[in-house]
Design an enzyme around this catalytic site. Structure first.
Site, PDB file in Angstrom:
ATOM      1  N   ASP A  37       0.827  -1.344   0.004  1.00 12.69           N
ATOM      2  CA  ASP A  37       0.046   0.116   0.048  1.00 12.69           C
ATOM      3  C   ASP A  37       0.865   1.178  -0.076  1.00 12.69           C
ATOM      4  OD1 ASP A  37      -3.264   0.150   1.151  1.00 12.69           O
ATOM      5  OD2 ASP A  37      -2.249   2.014   0.858  1.00 12.69           O
ATOM      6  N   ASP A  62       3.600   1.219  -4.660  1.00 13.97           N
ATOM      7  CA  ASP A  62       2.704   1.931  -5.508  1.00 13.97           C
ATOM      8  C   ASP A  62       2.587   0.856  -6.547  1.00 13.97           C
ATOM      9  OD1 ASP A  62       1.525   3.385  -7.639  1.00 13.97           O
ATOM     10  OD2 ASP A  62       2.559   5.287  -6.583  1.00 13.97           O
ATOM     11  N   VAL A  63       1.293   0.575  -6.882  1.00 10.81           N
ATOM     12  CA  VAL A  63       1.066  -0.552  -7.790  1.00 10.81           C
ATOM     13  C   VAL A  63       1.251  -0.068  -9.179  1.00 10.81           C
ATOM     14  CG1 VAL A  63      -0.515  -1.720  -6.536  1.00 10.81           C
ATOM     15  CG2 VAL A  63      -1.513  -0.042  -7.733  1.00 10.81           C
ATOM     16  N   SER A 141     -15.180  -3.833 -10.738  1.00  6.69           N
ATOM     17  CA  SER A 141     -16.371  -3.409 -10.075  1.00  6.69           C
ATOM     18  C   SER A 141     -17.574  -3.646 -11.207  1.00  6.69           C
ATOM     19  CB  SER A 141     -16.196  -1.766 -10.016  1.00  6.69           C
ATOM     20  OG  SER A 141     -17.253  -1.124  -9.606  1.00  6.69           O
ATOM     21  N   TYR A 154     -13.034   5.241 -14.570  1.00  6.44           N
ATOM     22  CA  TYR A 154     -13.252   3.928 -13.677  1.00  6.44           C
ATOM     23  C   TYR A 154     -13.844   2.794 -14.212  1.00  6.44           C
ATOM     24  CZ  TYR A 154     -14.223   1.690  -9.057  1.00  6.44           C
ATOM     25  OH  TYR A 154     -14.106   0.843  -7.983  1.00  6.44           O
ATOM     26  N   LYS A 158     -12.085  -0.739 -14.960  1.00  7.71           N
ATOM     27  CA  LYS A 158     -12.481  -1.903 -14.543  1.00  7.71           C
ATOM     28  C   LYS A 158     -13.292  -2.846 -15.340  1.00  7.71           C
ATOM     29  CE  LYS A 158     -12.160  -1.137 -10.061  1.00  7.71           C
ATOM     30  NZ  LYS A 158     -10.849  -1.836  -9.246  1.00  7.71           N
TER      31      LYS A 158
HETATM   32  N1  NAD Z   1     -16.333  -0.064  -1.947  1.00 10.05           N
HETATM   33  C1  NAD Z   1     -16.823  -0.207  -2.821  1.00 10.05           C
HETATM   34  O1  NAD Z   1     -18.172  -0.294  -2.893  1.00 10.05           O
HETATM   35  C2  NAD Z   1     -16.223  -0.880  -3.981  1.00 10.05           C
HETATM   36  C3  NAD Z   1     -17.029  -1.271  -5.021  1.00 10.05           C
HETATM   37  C4  NAD Z   1     -16.367  -1.866  -6.100  1.00 10.05           C
HETATM   38  C5  NAD Z   1     -14.988  -1.900  -6.442  1.00 10.05           C
HETATM   39  N2  NAD Z   1     -14.146  -1.480  -5.379  1.00 10.05           N
HETATM   40  C6  NAD Z   1     -12.895  -1.824  -5.527  1.00 10.05           C
HETATM   41  O2  NAD Z   1     -12.298  -2.399  -4.211  1.00 10.05           O
HETATM   42  C7  NAD Z   1     -11.189  -2.025  -4.220  1.00 10.05           C
HETATM   43  C8  NAD Z   1     -10.831  -1.602  -2.629  1.00 10.05           C
HETATM   44  O3  NAD Z   1     -11.690  -0.362  -2.271  1.00 10.05           O
HETATM   45  P1  NAD Z   1     -12.063   0.277  -0.944  1.00 10.05           P
HETATM   46  O4  NAD Z   1     -13.563   0.492  -0.890  1.00 10.05           O
HETATM   47  O5  NAD Z   1     -11.746  -0.673   0.021  1.00 10.05           O
HETATM   48  O6  NAD Z   1     -11.066   1.497  -1.000  1.00 10.05           O
HETATM   49  P2  NAD Z   1     -10.347   2.305  -0.013  1.00 10.05           P
HETATM   50  O7  NAD Z   1     -10.201   3.622  -0.372  1.00 10.05           O
HETATM   51  O8  NAD Z   1     -10.887   1.979   1.454  1.00 10.05           O
HETATM   52  O9  NAD Z   1      -9.000   1.310   0.184  1.00 10.05           O
HETATM   53  C9  NAD Z   1      -8.194   1.340  -0.999  1.00 10.05           C
HETATM   54  C10 NAD Z   1      -6.687   1.047  -0.587  1.00 10.05           C
HETATM   55  O10 NAD Z   1      -5.837   1.364  -1.869  1.00 10.05           O
HETATM   56  C11 NAD Z   1      -4.789   2.075  -1.229  1.00 10.05           C
HETATM   57  N3  NAD Z   1      -4.095   2.639  -2.784  1.00 10.05           N
HETATM   58  C12 NAD Z   1      -4.698   3.793  -3.386  1.00 10.05           C
HETATM   59  N4  NAD Z   1      -3.710   3.932  -4.415  1.00 10.05           N
HETATM   60  C13 NAD Z   1      -2.720   3.227  -4.224  1.00 10.05           C
HETATM   61  C14 NAD Z   1      -1.624   2.782  -5.225  1.00 10.05           C
HETATM   62  N5  NAD Z   1      -1.175   3.499  -6.162  1.00 10.05           N
HETATM   63  N6  NAD Z   1      -0.880   1.702  -4.507  1.00 10.05           N
HETATM   64  C15 NAD Z   1      -0.869   0.868  -3.887  1.00 10.05           C
HETATM   65  N7  NAD Z   1      -2.087   1.149  -3.022  1.00 10.05           N
HETATM   66  C16 NAD Z   1      -3.075   2.107  -3.201  1.00 10.05           C
HETATM   67  C17 NAD Z   1      -4.981   3.072  -0.471  1.00 10.05           C
HETATM   68  O11 NAD Z   1      -4.073   3.665   0.196  1.00 10.05           O
HETATM   69  C18 NAD Z   1      -6.059   2.213   0.429  1.00 10.05           C
HETATM   70  O12 NAD Z   1      -5.557   1.740   1.474  1.00 10.05           O
HETATM   71  C19 NAD Z   1     -10.609  -1.080  -5.110  1.00 10.05           C
HETATM   72  O13 NAD Z   1     -10.182  -1.423  -6.107  1.00 10.05           O
HETATM   73  C20 NAD Z   1     -12.044  -0.501  -5.501  1.00 10.05           C
HETATM   74  O14 NAD Z   1     -12.169   0.223  -6.971  1.00 10.05           O
HETATM   75  C21 NAD Z   1     -14.781  -1.078  -4.329  1.00 10.05           C
END
Ligand code: NAD
Length: 246
Positions: A37, A62-63, A141, A154, A158
């Protein structure tokens, strides 16, 4: 025996939210987990919450950077042994309508989600094929299935993750590396709780089960795809949406 007993797992973006819940579920199932992260403070707190360094490690990663992902896997294999599971979960949103979205907002999302997932899939598959197999789970997503207003960046990223998952699955299946994807809907995390109330309400109205999902309900499906329970599945996409957009 847990479903992931003795396995080494890496989860990106697991300092909080869905990724942290996936890490917790994996550890409860017998795995040891390395979190990649960019939020060092949250990453350190997550390791403590997950039971300390015997169970989990944090690496700044950083991914968007392929070399950083290779380093993340190196740390995981040195600490806990050959990589068995990798989850491409890291992500952000930069929502805006096309009229107002900047090129930077578009490029950021493609770099973090699509390129980041490609970096992770490529690196993880490269290691797993040498170890006789493994499981990769990519977090897409429902926005990538149906397209959502304000998310041209997005939704594109996705949806791209689905094409990437299927193509990569075909390339490495003969080495017993399975690659599947999930499409969550509205899940209660910091990312979605930041939405304006009217956007949240509009989404809620579309959900047949009548409620938002919890991160643990996503983590259970990821556990299934990461474990031998899904041993004859690769290149598939599972929706976790409470029935929204079926
Ligand atoms: N929450 C939802 O409703 C939802 C729905 C569909 C998909 N998603 C997907 O699920 C995944 C997690 O989402 P979440 O809701 O837990 O988000 P969140 O914001 O709570 O957590 C995301 C994490 O990713 C980290 N991050 C951001 N950019 C980064 C990078 N460049 N390199 C490494 N780490 C990085 C952040 O620091 C954070 O810890 C994401 O891919 C999101 O698109 C979420």
């Amino acid at each position: 025996m847990g479903l992931l007993e003795g396995r080494t797992a890496v989860v990106t973006g697991a300092a909080r939210g869905i990724g942290l819940e996936i890490a917790r579920t994996f550890i409860d199932s017998g795995a040891r987990v390395v979190i990649g992260d960019i939020d060092d403070e949250a990453g350190a707190a997550a390791v403590t919450e997950l039971g300390g360094e015997d169970a989990a490690r944090y690496v700044n990663c950083d991914v968007r950077d392929g070399a950083a992902i290779e380093h993340l896997i190196d740390v995981a294999e040195e600490a806990f042994g050959p990589l068995g599971v990798f989850v491409n979960n890291a992500g952000v949103t930069r929502d805006a309508t096309m009229r107002t979205m900047t090129e930077e907002q578009f490029d950021d999302i493609i770099a973090i989600h699509l390129k980041g997932t490609w970096n992770g899939t490529r690196a993880a598959a490269g290691r797993m094929r040498e170890h006789g197999g493994g499981a990769i789970v990519n977090v897409s997503s429902i926005s990538g299935k149906v397209g959502l207003k304000g998310q041209t960046n997005y939704s594109a990223a996705k949806a791209g993750i689905i094409g990437l998952t299927k193509a990569a699955a075909k390339e490495v299946a003969f080495k017993n590396v399975r690659i599947n994807a999930i499409q969550p809907g509205l899940i209660r995390t910091a990312m979605t709780l930041a939405m304006p109330q009217h956007v949240w309400d509009e989404k809620m109205a579309e959900i047949p089960l009548g409620r938002a999902g919890e991160p643990s309900e996503v983590a259970q499906v990821v556990l299934f795809l990461a474990s031998d329970m899904s041993s004859y599945m690769t290149g598939t996409v599972l929706e976790i949406t409470g029935g929204r957009h079926i």
